[in-house]
Design a protein around this motif. Sequence first.
Motif, PDB file in Angstrom:
ATOM      1  N   CYS A   1       1.251   6.817  10.195  1.00 39.49           N
ATOM      2  CA  CYS A   1       1.445   6.218  11.513  1.00 39.49           C
ATOM      3  C   CYS A   1       2.749   5.419  11.478  1.00 39.49           C
ATOM      4  N   PRO A   2       3.219   4.951  12.645  1.00 41.77           N
ATOM      5  CA  PRO A   2       4.514   4.250  12.662  1.00 41.77           C
ATOM      6  C   PRO A   2       4.568   3.059  11.700  1.00 41.77           C
ATOM      7  N   CYS A   3       3.487   2.294  11.552  1.00 44.76           N
ATOM      8  CA  CYS A   3       3.539   1.117  10.673  1.00 44.76           C
ATOM      9  C   CYS A   3       3.299   1.495   9.223  1.00 44.76           C
ATOM     10  N   GLY A   4       2.742   2.675   9.006  1.00 38.08           N
ATOM     11  CA  GLY A   4       2.568   3.172   7.647  1.00 38.08           C
ATOM     12  C   GLY A   4       1.298   2.708   6.965  1.00 38.08           C
ATOM     13  N   GLN A   5       0.518   1.829   7.590  1.00 33.83           N
ATOM     14  CA  GLN A   5      -0.619   1.229   6.895  1.00 33.83           C
ATOM     15  C   GLN A   5      -1.945   1.929   7.154  1.00 33.83           C
ATOM     16  N   SER A   6      -1.947   2.871   8.099  1.00 35.61           N
ATOM     17  CA  SER A   6      -3.185   3.560   8.412  1.00 35.61           C
ATOM     18  C   SER A   6      -3.699   4.300   7.183  1.00 35.61           C
ATOM     19  N   ALA A   7      -4.964   4.124   6.885  1.00 38.50           N
ATOM     20  CA  ALA A   7      -5.623   4.814   5.767  1.00 38.50           C
ATOM     21  C   ALA A   7      -4.953   4.539   4.426  1.00 38.50           C
TER      22      ALA A   7
END
Length: 507
Positions: free
Chosen positions: A353-359
């Motif tokens: 995802c854009p923030c990179g923190q998903s999952a």
Amino acid sequence: MSLGRARSIALVGLTGVPIDIEVDVVSGLPAIRLVGLADRAVNEAIDRVRSAVTNSEFAFPAQRVTISLSPAALPKSGSTFDLPIAMACLASLGLASAEAMVNTVFIGELALDGRLRPTAGILPAVLAARTLGIGRVVVPRANLAEAQLVSGITVVGVSSLREAVEPGHVDAQAILHADEVDVVVDSVARNFDLSDVIGVETAVEALVVAAVGGHNLFMVGPPGAGKTMLASRLSGILPPLTEEEALEVAAIQSLVEGARRRVDLDRAPPFQAPHHTLSAAGMVGGGAGVARPGVAVRAHRGVLFLDEAPEFATNVLDCLRQPLESGRISLHRAAFTVEFPSAFQLVLAANPCPCGQSASGNDVRCECTGVQRRRYLARLSGPLMDRVDLHVTVPRTTVALRSELTSTITSANARARVTAARAAAVERWGIGGNARVPGTVLRGKRYRLAARETAPIDIALRRGDITMRGYDRVLRVAWSLADLDGVTTPNASHIGRALYFRKGINQ
Ligand SMILES: [Zn+2]
């Protein structure tokens, strides 16, 4: 006074065109004229050549001098015509011997004092000279090592104009200077081993399968999961380049980097990892006059890795469609077209995802909405992703987990398996790389798989879960998995795993 002639080579992309240079000196007021569609750098050659000739203790004619470069219709760029222009001048004055000129091509830029400077593009020019049946090529001494990679043609390295005119003459000072210019640079570190990558077995397997079939690969995972680490190991598990392939790759490098000092030919496939701020011109090539090759050309016969792929500008990603389709890049200039080879293996990496923190399994919470997430990866969708056979999720492993695990898969044993599997594919199709086999062949009479093997994808196709193109991509990956297992035909398990690699990304 009479006519003096010399030969050189002009490069259009990697293709060399013979250039005939004629110098005519007639009595009249001193003047110099250059004819034959030359760019500014070639026009400036007049001043360099005059200084170099004078400073080499030859007298430049104080008369009307006409310099002609032909074929006139071909645009000529750069400073490599200095030496042949100077040689033709000296020939017109009767100062260069006929034996120095016969069946010989001259390439090189002159300094004002008559020394020869190292020049970009010497290797492709020497290759072109050999193709054209020329027997001898005179290049700057600093480019000698690179020029000598080409067998079947006599290569002479000279450090000054004087030395080019008088083959016996050795200019000690100029040699010293040429050696100073040379820096031994081995720019590509190949110390990356697959055994450093641990805890992500599925991704490692996908990488090996990608190497077997020449499949393009898409990896999704949080920052720090090791996507870059994985991608940088792909060129190390690909079979080494043949001599012809390695020369082609070195010729491209020679165009970009100038004088190469590697004496040996690098057989490792290239690896290019541009930043996402790269422009379209940087990707495919560009610049004024005869275009410089871009990153996608420098990745020819190797790997092009785009980290944070959704961050690349859409027009830059679109540029990749032509090389992915044809293995070549055409750049249209005002008067002509330059073509470069560009057959690379594409590896895309993206954060989930854009923030990179998903999952990511981190404490940091992802606050991206579902729409934002879908839009982010959708930036890669369409014709580009149609060319990507393998999709894989790269999870982030914890440090504790990593220290407990050891990997037994080294680059050397992976490369051996890849080489054997590739040989099986070449034997079957007559071409290397399952990724390049047309769908009609895969589904054709001869190689069609039994219905009980293909049941999972037949159902997926009927339900509309995969498209016909997707169906073919699964078949290609299944063939690579079968080649890797050393069996002659993919079975249901290969199809199942290939289907997993098709839908392996949890979004
Ligand atoms: Zn997020």
